[in-house]
Design a protein around this motif. Structure first.
Motif, PDB file in Angstrom:
ATOM      1  N   GLN A   1       0.845  -1.200   0.000  1.00  0.00           N
ATOM      2  CA  GLN A   1       0.000   0.000   0.000  1.00  0.00           C
ATOM      3  C   GLN A   1       0.877   1.247   0.000  1.00  0.00           C
ATOM      4  O   GLN A   1       0.909   2.024   0.949  1.00  0.00           O
ATOM      5  CB  GLN A   1      -0.944  -0.019   1.204  1.00  0.00           C
TER       6      GLN A   1
ATOM      7  N   ARG B   1       2.211   4.796  -2.175  1.00  0.00           N
ATOM      8  CA  ARG B   1       1.667   5.808  -3.087  1.00  0.00           C
ATOM      9  C   ARG B   1       2.079   5.433  -4.508  1.00  0.00           C
ATOM     10  O   ARG B   1       3.241   5.160  -4.783  1.00  0.00           O
ATOM     11  CB  ARG B   1       2.201   7.185  -2.719  1.00  0.00           C
TER      12      ARG B   1
ATOM     13  N   PHE C   1       2.530   1.194 -10.044  1.00  0.00           N
ATOM     14  CA  PHE C   1       2.373   0.720  -8.673  1.00  0.00           C
ATOM     15  C   PHE C   1       3.046  -0.650  -8.582  1.00  0.00           C
ATOM     16  O   PHE C   1       3.105  -1.395  -9.545  1.00  0.00           O
ATOM     17  CB  PHE C   1       0.893   0.655  -8.273  1.00  0.00           C
TER      18      PHE C   1
ATOM     19  N   ILE D   1      -4.149  10.157  -9.977  1.00  0.00           N
ATOM     20  CA  ILE D   1      -3.867   9.532  -8.672  1.00  0.00           C
ATOM     21  C   ILE D   1      -5.165   9.356  -7.890  1.00  0.00           C
ATOM     22  O   ILE D   1      -5.391   8.316  -7.266  1.00  0.00           O
ATOM     23  CB  ILE D   1      -2.845  10.366  -7.857  1.00  0.00           C
ATOM     24  N   ALA D   2      -6.033  10.354  -7.922  1.00  0.00           N
ATOM     25  CA  ALA D   2      -7.308  10.265  -7.201  1.00  0.00           C
ATOM     26  C   ALA D   2      -8.155   9.116  -7.736  1.00  0.00           C
ATOM     27  O   ALA D   2      -8.744   8.348  -6.957  1.00  0.00           O
ATOM     28  CB  ALA D   2      -8.074  11.589  -7.296  1.00  0.00           C
TER      29      ALA D   2
ATOM     30  N   PHE E   1      -7.046   6.445  -9.289  1.00  0.00           N
ATOM     31  CA  PHE E   1      -6.383   5.202  -8.893  1.00  0.00           C
ATOM     32  C   PHE E   1      -6.698   4.875  -7.430  1.00  0.00           C
ATOM     33  O   PHE E   1      -7.076   3.745  -7.108  1.00  0.00           O
ATOM     34  CB  PHE E   1      -4.866   5.307  -9.090  1.00  0.00           C
ATOM     35  N   ASP E   2      -6.536   5.864  -6.559  1.00  0.00           N
ATOM     36  CA  ASP E   2      -6.780   5.628  -5.129  1.00  0.00           C
ATOM     37  C   ASP E   2      -8.221   5.199  -4.864  1.00  0.00           C
ATOM     38  O   ASP E   2      -8.465   4.293  -4.066  1.00  0.00           O
ATOM     39  CB  ASP E   2      -6.457   6.884  -4.312  1.00  0.00           C
ATOM     40  N   THR E   3      -9.172   5.818  -5.536  1.00  0.00           N
ATOM     41  CA  THR E   3     -10.580   5.494  -5.348  1.00  0.00           C
ATOM     42  C   THR E   3     -10.905   4.077  -5.817  1.00  0.00           C
ATOM     43  O   THR E   3     -11.738   3.397  -5.222  1.00  0.00           O
ATOM     44  CB  THR E   3     -11.470   6.510  -6.090  1.00  0.00           C
TER      45      THR E   3
ATOM     46  N   ARG F   1      -8.556   1.524  -6.351  1.00  0.00           N
ATOM     47  CA  ARG F   1      -7.334   0.727  -6.215  1.00  0.00           C
ATOM     48  C   ARG F   1      -7.621  -0.780  -6.222  1.00  0.00           C
ATOM     49  O   ARG F   1      -6.935  -1.535  -6.894  1.00  0.00           O
ATOM     50  CB  ARG F   1      -6.602   1.125  -4.936  1.00  0.00           C
TER      51      ARG F   1
END
Length: 91
Positions: A7, A9, A21, A54-55, A57-59, A61
Motif C-alpha cells: 500500500q 503511493r 504501482f 492519482i485520485a 487510482f486511489d478510489t 485501487r
C-alpha cells in the motif's frame, strides 16, 4: 503464486502517461502500471492531470489491483501494463 500489493503511493510517469504501482511476488517486486486512458475511460479520472489520475487510482485501487493480479497470474513475475481495452473485456 502469492501476489501482494504494498500500500504505497502510486507513481505518476508523465512521459508515458501512466500510474505505476508495485506488486510483490514471492518477495520480488514487479512493476505494474495503468494507462491514463484506462483511468479516464473506466475509473472516472477527470483529466490527464497527475492529481486527477492519482485520485482515480486511489478510489478504485482494489479493482485495478485485481486486474493486475489476473494478468500477473497469466504472465508470471513480469511487469504488466493495464490498458483501457483490457477493462472492456476482462469483466
Amino acid at each position: 503464486m502469492h501476489i501482494h500489493f504494498p500500500q504505497e503511493r502510486p507513481e505518476y510517469c508523465a512521459r508515458d502517461l501512466v500510474i505505476a504501482f508495485p506488486a510483490e511476488i514471492g518477495g520480488e517486486r514487479v512493476q505494474c502500471a495503468i494507462t491514463a486512458e484506462a483511468l479516464e475511460d473506466h475509473f472516472g479520472a477527470a483529466s490527464l492531470r497527475e492529481d486527477d489520475l492519482i485520485a482515480a487510482f486511489d478510489t478504485h485501487r482494489y479493482p485495478i489491483e485485481q486486474a493486475a493480479r489476473r494478468l500477473l497470474d497469466e504472465v508470471g513475475a513480469r511487469p504488466v501494463m493495464l490498458h483501457s481495452g483490457y477493462f472492456r473485456f476482462c469483466d
